[in-house]
Design a protein around this motif. Structure first.
Motif, PDB file in Angstrom:
ATOM      1  N   UNK A 114       0.826  -1.210   0.000  1.00 51.94           N
ATOM      2  CA  UNK A 114       0.000   0.000   0.000  1.00 51.94           C
ATOM      3  C   UNK A 114       0.859   1.259   0.000  1.00 51.94           C
ATOM      4  N   UNK A 115       1.905   1.248   0.793  1.00 46.71           N
ATOM      5  CA  UNK A 115       2.797   2.413   0.841  1.00 46.71           C
ATOM      6  C   UNK A 115       3.471   2.616  -0.513  1.00 46.71           C
ATOM      7  N   UNK A 116       3.928   1.532  -1.128  1.00 44.34           N
ATOM      8  CA  UNK A 116       4.563   1.631  -2.442  1.00 44.34           C
ATOM      9  C   UNK A 116       3.557   2.117  -3.487  1.00 44.34           C
ATOM     10  N   UNK A 117       2.335   1.581  -3.447  1.00 42.41           N
ATOM     11  CA  UNK A 117       1.309   1.998  -4.416  1.00 42.41           C
ATOM     12  C   UNK A 117       0.969   3.470  -4.260  1.00 42.41           C
ATOM     13  N   UNK A 118       0.842   3.928  -3.031  1.00 39.93           N
ATOM     14  CA  UNK A 118       0.547   5.347  -2.804  1.00 39.93           C
ATOM     15  C   UNK A 118       1.706   6.208  -3.269  1.00 39.93           C
ATOM     16  N   UNK A 119       2.925   5.763  -3.024  1.00 35.74           N
ATOM     17  CA  UNK A 119       4.095   6.545  -3.448  1.00 35.74           C
ATOM     18  C   UNK A 119       4.186   6.613  -4.966  1.00 35.74           C
ATOM     19  N   UNK A 120       3.897   5.510  -5.641  1.00 33.65           N
ATOM     20  CA  UNK A 120       4.002   5.495  -7.098  1.00 33.65           C
ATOM     21  C   UNK A 120       2.814   6.164  -7.778  1.00 33.65           C
TER      22      UNK A 120
END
Length: 174
Positions: A114-120
């Motif tokens: 989720x953190x990676x998806x939000x960052x990307x």
């Protein structure tokens, strides 16, 4: 009076323990359907409010957090558990350590993804925009919870209790 139980009494006691443990797991599987419908509606309304009321981020998060904390507290009390259809609880010792490890790793992986998806996807450089994405996601999550909530709980209860049996053989012998 004998200080040691007879083999028949010991076998009966072990059967009784297994029966009570299965009864506790069964109560987890048989939560009322209205709870699935209510949780599905809350998730759908939360996700829909993201698209239709973008200025509601502060109060929306507080309401959702209050509902989640209220649900957790209700499950910890005797009356709250009974109201929510959880008349019995499984002891922590009855939960498989393997299940706990897998559950924690799964949650950590979901949070990291989720953190990676939000960052990307949340960066200003991304031109990808899907209208009403939160509403669609809310509808999918609510439908899955309402449609498969009972089966999901049954599967989790089975996984949580697997690998831990109180006795040996049904007749009390190991």
């Amino acid at each position: 009076m004998a200080s040691q139980p007879t083999p028949q009494e010991a076998a009966e006691a072990l059967r009784n323990i297994d029966q009570r443990a299965e009864q506790a797991r069964g109560s987890l599987r048989n939560a009322p359907r209205w709870l699935d419908w209510l949780a599905g509606a809350v998730i759908f309304l939360y996700c829909t409010s993201i698209d239709f009321f973008p200025g509601s981020a502060v109060w929306r998060s507080w309401i959702f957090a209050a509902l989640a904390v209220g649900y957790a507290i209700a499950l910890r009390t005797r009356r709250g558990s009974a109201l929510l259809g959880q008349s019995a609880r499984i002891h922590r010792q009855a939960v498989s350590p393997r299940f706990v490890l897998i559950a924690r790793l799964t949650l950590a992986a979901v949070v990291a993804a989720s953190v990676v998806a939000v960052a990307l996807l949340g960066s200003a450089h991304t031109s990808m925009y899907v209208p009403y994405l939160s509403t669609i996601l809310g509808a999918v999550l609510a439908t899955a919870l309402i449609g498969f909530g009972t089966r999901l709980r049954a599967g989790l209860a089975t996984l949580a209790g697997s690998g831990h049996r109180m006795g040996g053989l049904p007749d009390g012998r190991s």
